[in-house]
Enzyme design. Sequence first.
Site, PDB file in Angstrom:
ATOM      1  N   HIS A  82       0.855  -1.185   0.000  1.00  0.00           N
ATOM      2  CA  HIS A  82       0.000   0.000   0.000  1.00  0.00           C
ATOM      3  C   HIS A  82       0.895   1.241   0.000  1.00  0.00           C
ATOM      4  O   HIS A  82       2.025   1.204   0.500  1.00  0.00           O
ATOM      5  CB  HIS A  82      -0.874   0.035   1.248  1.00  0.00           C
ATOM      6  CG  HIS A  82      -1.965  -0.997   1.261  1.00  0.00           C
ATOM      7  ND1 HIS A  82      -3.104  -0.829   1.995  1.00  0.00           N
ATOM      8  CD2 HIS A  82      -2.083  -2.203   0.640  1.00  0.00           C
ATOM      9  CE1 HIS A  82      -3.898  -1.881   1.828  1.00  0.00           C
ATOM     10  NE2 HIS A  82      -3.278  -2.733   1.015  1.00  0.00           N
ATOM     11  N   GLU A 112       0.868   3.873   1.813  1.00  0.00           N
ATOM     12  CA  GLU A 112       1.308   4.296   3.149  1.00  0.00           C
ATOM     13  C   GLU A 112       2.475   3.456   3.645  1.00  0.00           C
ATOM     14  O   GLU A 112       3.438   4.002   4.202  1.00  0.00           O
ATOM     15  CB  GLU A 112       0.150   4.172   4.163  1.00  0.00           C
ATOM     16  CG  GLU A 112      -1.062   4.999   3.824  1.00  0.00           C
ATOM     17  CD  GLU A 112      -2.131   4.216   3.068  1.00  0.00           C
ATOM     18  OE1 GLU A 112      -3.322   4.457   3.328  1.00  0.00           O
ATOM     19  OE2 GLU A 112      -1.781   3.384   2.199  1.00  0.00           O
ATOM     20  N   CYS A 122      -6.421   1.932   5.593  1.00  0.00           N
ATOM     21  CA  CYS A 122      -7.014   0.684   6.077  1.00  0.00           C
ATOM     22  C   CYS A 122      -6.440   0.380   7.461  1.00  0.00           C
ATOM     23  O   CYS A 122      -5.540   1.064   7.959  1.00  0.00           O
ATOM     24  CB  CYS A 122      -6.717  -0.452   5.098  1.00  0.00           C
ATOM     25  SG  CYS A 122      -4.972  -0.954   5.084  1.00  0.00           S
ATOM     26  N   CYS A 169      -2.632  -0.082   7.519  1.00  0.00           N
ATOM     27  CA  CYS A 169      -1.870   1.156   7.365  1.00  0.00           C
ATOM     28  C   CYS A 169      -1.984   2.065   8.583  1.00  0.00           C
ATOM     29  O   CYS A 169      -1.015   2.724   8.964  1.00  0.00           O
ATOM     30  CB  CYS A 169      -2.308   1.871   6.088  1.00  0.00           C
ATOM     31  SG  CYS A 169      -1.845   0.940   4.602  1.00  0.00           S
TER      32      CYS A 169
END
Length: 155
Positions: free
Chosen positions: A53, A55, A83, A86
């Site tokens: 991801h 992040e 999410c 993260c």
Amino acid sequence: MSTQEEYMREALKLAALAERKNEVPVGAVIVYNGRIIARAYNKREKSKDATAHAEIIAIKKACKKRKDFRLNGADIYVTLEPCVMCVGACMNARINTIYFGASINKQNAITASELIEKSELNHKCNIQGGVLEKECSELVSNYFKEKRKNKFKYK
């Protein structure tokens, strides 16, 4: 234009790059002492890595740059509400504030702010949503509309 909007525009540029590479359009930048120290976008499709991801990638880059897993005093700007994974990474990295654009808005999904509030970790991030929300929402919504139109053909 506010400083928050300037940083989110940088994250939006990265999200657009992710979209061009057939990734879910999410971009993130990490800011420390008024300077961007890390930039990233989603790379799950290319890397075949569920943790790739924006992040997570940005946090890894910032930690490497700072030579420390602690990013005290740093803020992250991400185009989509983080999410659970993260948010946990942001708290473990000691990120000061999470700024995000678009909300996830899934029924019964735990939000980033609820997760932070319920966390028993010794560090809790501040969180602020809605930074350039319209632009961020449109980017991700249009991406998924196009994917649905093409029956989610990723390749």
